[in-house]
Design a protein around this motif. Sequence first.
Motif, PDB file in Angstrom:
ATOM      1  N   THR A  61       0.840  -1.208   0.000  1.00  0.00           N
ATOM      2  CA  THR A  61       0.000   0.000   0.000  1.00  0.00           C
ATOM      3  C   THR A  61       0.872   1.255   0.000  1.00  0.00           C
ATOM      4  OG1 THR A  61      -1.541  -1.247   1.342  1.00  0.00           O
ATOM      5  CG2 THR A  61      -1.920   1.118   1.225  1.00  0.00           C
ATOM      6  N   VAL A  62       1.905   1.246   0.867  1.00  0.00           N
ATOM      7  CA  VAL A  62       2.772   2.428   0.954  1.00  0.00           C
ATOM      8  C   VAL A  62       3.483   2.649  -0.379  1.00  0.00           C
ATOM      9  CG1 VAL A  62       4.862   3.326   2.048  1.00  0.00           C
ATOM     10  CG2 VAL A  62       3.077   2.282   3.450  1.00  0.00           C
ATOM     11  N   SER A  63       4.016   1.570  -0.942  1.00  0.00           N
ATOM     12  CA  SER A  63       4.747   1.688  -2.204  1.00  0.00           C
ATOM     13  C   SER A  63       3.826   2.205  -3.317  1.00  0.00           C
ATOM     14  CB  SER A  63       5.370   0.334  -2.535  1.00  0.00           C
ATOM     15  OG  SER A  63       5.478   0.162  -3.901  1.00  0.00           O
ATOM     16  N   LYS A  64       2.595   1.645  -3.361  1.00  0.00           N
ATOM     17  CA  LYS A  64       1.645   2.059  -4.409  1.00  0.00           C
ATOM     18  C   LYS A  64       1.304   3.550  -4.288  1.00  0.00           C
ATOM     19  CE  LYS A  64      -2.435   0.172  -5.815  1.00  0.00           C
ATOM     20  NZ  LYS A  64      -3.539  -0.692  -5.445  1.00  0.00           N
ATOM     21  N   ARG A  65       1.096   3.971  -3.041  1.00  0.00           N
ATOM     22  CA  ARG A  65       0.743   5.376  -2.800  1.00  0.00           C
ATOM     23  C   ARG A  65       1.868   6.306  -3.290  1.00  0.00           C
ATOM     24  NH1 ARG A  65      -0.148   5.492   3.040  1.00  0.00           N
ATOM     25  NH2 ARG A  65      -2.097   4.356   2.950  1.00  0.00           N
ATOM     26  N   LEU A  66       3.112   5.914  -2.992  1.00  0.00           N
ATOM     27  CA  LEU A  66       4.255   6.745  -3.403  1.00  0.00           C
ATOM     28  C   LEU A  66       4.372   6.774  -4.927  1.00  0.00           C
ATOM     29  CD1 LEU A  66       6.823   5.586  -0.708  1.00  0.00           C
ATOM     30  CD2 LEU A  66       5.941   7.909  -0.963  1.00  0.00           C
ATOM     31  N   LEU A  67       4.136   5.609  -5.546  1.00  0.00           N
ATOM     32  CA  LEU A  67       4.240   5.565  -7.014  1.00  0.00           C
ATOM     33  C   LEU A  67       3.147   6.406  -7.676  1.00  0.00           C
ATOM     34  CD1 LEU A  67       5.274   1.866  -7.688  1.00  0.00           C
ATOM     35  CD2 LEU A  67       6.623   3.931  -8.099  1.00  0.00           C
ATOM     36  N   GLU A  68       1.951   6.379  -7.057  1.00  0.00           N
ATOM     37  CA  GLU A  68       0.866   7.204  -7.599  1.00  0.00           C
ATOM     38  C   GLU A  68       1.254   8.680  -7.547  1.00  0.00           C
ATOM     39  OE1 GLU A  68      -2.746   4.267  -6.452  1.00  0.00           O
ATOM     40  OE2 GLU A  68      -2.709   6.228  -5.457  1.00  0.00           O
ATOM     41  N   ARG A  69       1.849   9.067  -6.414  1.00  0.00           N
ATOM     42  CA  ARG A  69       2.271  10.477  -6.298  1.00  0.00           C
ATOM     43  C   ARG A  69       3.366  10.777  -7.311  1.00  0.00           C
ATOM     44  NH1 ARG A  69       2.846  10.450  -0.039  1.00  0.00           N
ATOM     45  NH2 ARG A  69       0.667  10.174   0.439  1.00  0.00           N
ATOM     46  N   SER A  70       4.240   9.801  -7.513  1.00  0.00           N
ATOM     47  CA  SER A  70       5.329   9.994  -8.479  1.00  0.00           C
ATOM     48  C   SER A  70       4.764  10.244  -9.874  1.00  0.00           C
ATOM     49  CB  SER A  70       6.244   8.766  -8.470  1.00  0.00           C
ATOM     50  OG  SER A  70       6.940   8.672  -9.663  1.00  0.00           O
ATOM     51  N   ALA A  71       3.686   9.513 -10.197  1.00  0.00           N
ATOM     52  CA  ALA A  71       3.095   9.665 -11.532  1.00  0.00           C
ATOM     53  C   ALA A  71       2.526  11.060 -11.731  1.00  0.00           C
ATOM     54  CB  ALA A  71       1.996   8.614 -11.728  1.00  0.00           C
ATOM     55  N   HIS A  72       2.147  11.714 -10.618  1.00  0.00           N
ATOM     56  CA  HIS A  72       1.584  13.067 -10.734  1.00  0.00           C
ATOM     57  C   HIS A  72       2.632  14.160 -10.581  1.00  0.00           C
ATOM     58  CE1 HIS A  72      -2.164  10.801  -9.817  1.00  0.00           C
ATOM     59  NE2 HIS A  72      -2.520  11.514 -10.875  1.00  0.00           N
ATOM     60  N   ALA A  73       3.893  13.758 -10.289  1.00  0.00           N
ATOM     61  CA  ALA A  73       4.948  14.767 -10.114  1.00  0.00           C
ATOM     62  C   ALA A  73       5.808  14.834 -11.372  1.00  0.00           C
ATOM     63  CB  ALA A  73       5.797  14.410  -8.905  1.00  0.00           C
ATOM     64  N   GLU A  74       6.775  15.748 -11.346  1.00  0.00           N
ATOM     65  CA  GLU A  74       7.649  15.921 -12.523  1.00  0.00           C
ATOM     66  C   GLU A  74       9.106  15.955 -12.091  1.00  0.00           C
ATOM     67  OE1 GLU A  74       6.719  19.485 -14.573  1.00  0.00           O
ATOM     68  OE2 GLU A  74       4.686  18.815 -15.025  1.00  0.00           O
ATOM     69  N   GLY A  75      10.021  15.722 -13.032  1.00  0.00           N
ATOM     70  CA  GLY A  75      11.464  15.907 -12.829  1.00  0.00           C
ATOM     71  C   GLY A  75      12.001  15.191 -11.605  1.00  0.00           C
ATOM     72  N   PRO A  76      12.941  15.845 -10.898  1.00  0.00           N
ATOM     73  CA  PRO A  76      13.549  15.210  -9.738  1.00  0.00           C
ATOM     74  C   PRO A  76      12.526  14.792  -8.685  1.00  0.00           C
ATOM     75  CG  PRO A  76      14.759  17.203 -10.302  1.00  0.00           C
ATOM     76  CD  PRO A  76      13.571  17.143 -11.209  1.00  0.00           C
ATOM     77  N   ALA A  77      11.422  15.549  -8.539  1.00  0.00           N
ATOM     78  CA  ALA A  77      10.413  15.196  -7.544  1.00  0.00           C
ATOM     79  C   ALA A  77       9.851  13.801  -7.840  1.00  0.00           C
ATOM     80  CB  ALA A  77       9.299  16.226  -7.550  1.00  0.00           C
ATOM     81  N   ALA A  78       9.543  13.550  -9.126  1.00  0.00           N
ATOM     82  CA  ALA A  78       9.011  12.245  -9.512  1.00  0.00           C
ATOM     83  C   ALA A  78      10.044  11.157  -9.232  1.00  0.00           C
ATOM     84  CB  ALA A  78       8.631  12.253 -10.986  1.00  0.00           C
ATOM     85  N   GLU A  79      11.314  11.468  -9.514  1.00  0.00           N
ATOM     86  CA  GLU A  79      12.394  10.501  -9.298  1.00  0.00           C
ATOM     87  C   GLU A  79      12.525  10.157  -7.815  1.00  0.00           C
ATOM     88  OE1 GLU A  79      14.178   8.854 -11.545  1.00  0.00           O
ATOM     89  OE2 GLU A  79      12.809   9.821 -12.953  1.00  0.00           O
ATOM     90  N   VAL A  80      12.454  11.206  -6.968  1.00  0.00           N
ATOM     91  CA  VAL A  80      12.596  10.994  -5.520  1.00  0.00           C
ATOM     92  C   VAL A  80      11.495  10.074  -5.010  1.00  0.00           C
ATOM     93  CG1 VAL A  80      12.321  12.171  -3.296  1.00  0.00           C
ATOM     94  CG2 VAL A  80      13.843  13.132  -5.012  1.00  0.00           C
ATOM     95  N   LEU A  81      10.255  10.328  -5.457  1.00  0.00           N
ATOM     96  CA  LEU A  81       9.138   9.504  -4.996  1.00  0.00           C
ATOM     97  C   LEU A  81       9.286   8.068  -5.481  1.00  0.00           C
ATOM     98  CD1 LEU A  81       6.354  12.140  -5.567  1.00  0.00           C
ATOM     99  CD2 LEU A  81       6.868  11.069  -3.381  1.00  0.00           C
ATOM    100  N   LYS A  82       9.770   7.930  -6.717  1.00  0.00           N
ATOM    101  CA  LYS A  82       9.957   6.579  -7.269  1.00  0.00           C
ATOM    102  C   LYS A  82      11.059   5.854  -6.489  1.00  0.00           C
ATOM    103  CE  LYS A  82      10.849   5.730 -11.785  1.00  0.00           C
ATOM    104  NZ  LYS A  82      10.745   6.234 -13.118  1.00  0.00           N
ATOM    105  N   ALA A  83      12.130   6.589  -6.186  1.00  0.00           N
ATOM    106  CA  ALA A  83      13.241   5.973  -5.463  1.00  0.00           C
ATOM    107  C   ALA A  83      12.804   5.562  -4.058  1.00  0.00           C
ATOM    108  CB  ALA A  83      14.407   6.955  -5.372  1.00  0.00           C
TER     109      ALA A  83
END
Length: 569
Positions: A61-83
């Motif tokens: 659940t935690v991982s999915k939530r972070l990935l969802e946020r990553s999909a809505h972010a851009e650039g380094p922010a998206a990378e940080v959430l994915k990492a």
Amino acid sequence: MADVNQGTVNDVLKGTGVVGGVRYASAVWITPRPELPQAGEVVAEENREAEQQRFDIAAETVSKRLLERSAHAEGPAAEVLKATAGMVNDRGWRKAVAKGVKGGHPAEYSVVAATTKFISMFEAAGGVIAERTTDLRDIRDRVIAELRGEEEPGLPDVEGQVILFADDLSPADTAALDTDLFVGLVTELGGPTSHTAIIARQLNVPCIVATGAGIKDVKSGEKVLIDGALGTIDRNADEAEAMKLVADSLEKAARIAEWKGPAQTKDGHRVQLLANVQDGSTAVQAANTEAEGVGLFRTELCFLSATQEPSVDEQAEVYSKVLAAFPESKVVVRSLDAGSDKPVPFASMADEMNPALGVRGLRIARGNVDLLTRQLDAIAKAADDLGRGEEAPTWVMAPMVATAYEAKWFADMCRERGLVAGAMIEVPAASLMADKIMPHLDFVSIGTNDLTQYTMAADRMSPELAYLTDPWQPAVLRLIKHTCDEGQRFDTPVGVCGEAAADPLLATVLTGLGVNSLSAASTALAAVGAQLAEVDFETCKKAAEAALDAEGATEARAAVREVIEATQK
Ligand code: PEP
Ligand code: MG
């Protein structure tokens, strides 16, 4: 107290400002992290599988939530959430949790134990790896809150605009930030190079870090006025005055957004504005700004996780992505600056007592010259393959040069390959010996981050010493002046590529000292260009004199502000 970065004076708290801008809003504290569980009762053998499943679902659940946020972010922010999501799925960490559960510990405690083990490992590795412990604590807390059905730690739900206060912000929190609501950031810990600072720069949210424990007194709901350039948090501001300061700041931001290069002072004195990049994607990002080229390509950041040295062809491919982003402009490639806070597995020394003073930068090549010659071959190959000529020169510079011998040794190797040769001036000895070093080189670039660290004998990673690791320290400015004076004498271009180049006010001083180019994160360039456009060269020279003559960094800032304000009356 003069020249001390943290502290409180008349209800004004002070930290290190990392993103400029004035904001006035209610403070809100981040939702606290969960209490960490003790070992607790042993889970019966027959329930352990279910316990493991409970953990798996929570982690998922935690991982999915972070990935969802990553999909809505851009650039380094998206990378940080994915990492960060990637860390929840890290096989080693999950295995360590499973071991705890198998041994009869509840899932919550197993998460704590596994994370503690990984934190010690990361801390022992030091450098940038140690900085990832914030991410580890973050995933631990998110998974524990999920297991308990508690509110997710981190950003609270807010209605109107607020200034977010936290002891430290996890990369995932900062990356998910809605900047229409969270209009400012203040953290007790962190430093100018922390994740919080990097993302805040990208999001362009006024941000102050390393305030010290004083901010604990600030209550959620209390109105505060923050100034991200000065690093101040005023708890007693007059509302009308505060609103006026915010309006001025927003107006300035609008002017910056409209600024167009090339950079010059009001009376037409040109200063080249260049970008600091670390790979093809940051170079492409920079190419979409007013950057006239690249002033610092930190090649070591391409290889932080490479356990084996990439071949010449592989390296050339990486470098050509950066060169291709600026096909018709100058690009300054820095040879590997491995070691100290940037451990490159295939190039760093194992255990050193004092890595910042150890075998790092060009010093690595003394014991392994082939490593350097292969890198120079790769840079030359990338430049040749792209057909770069005089109009798009490929400059190469060595980090951590300390002697004229090193400068000559490096320059000879560059010239054998048709590359323009330079050195960073980031060791005080190199500045003091500029008259012996410059005759061997085509250019120099001042690395103010390390020049400040070594001049002030203060670790650049230490939040406690942020008041010393400040490029406004007149001792540092005097070394820069000396370097610029020698640059003029030997007709050697002098650039600045440390964080100092990103500070608009300091840029006026550097220009007055005679610096030819300023290189910084591409997002910081417009503010620098807009500031230079407001002053004439004579004012820059006066600003430089005032800063050089100041007693400390705080006084230098104040003196320069006064010089500039006097011309605007
Ligand atoms: C510096 O030291 O100022 C610099 C630009 O290099 P780095 O920050 O990569 O050490
Ligand atoms: Mg450096």
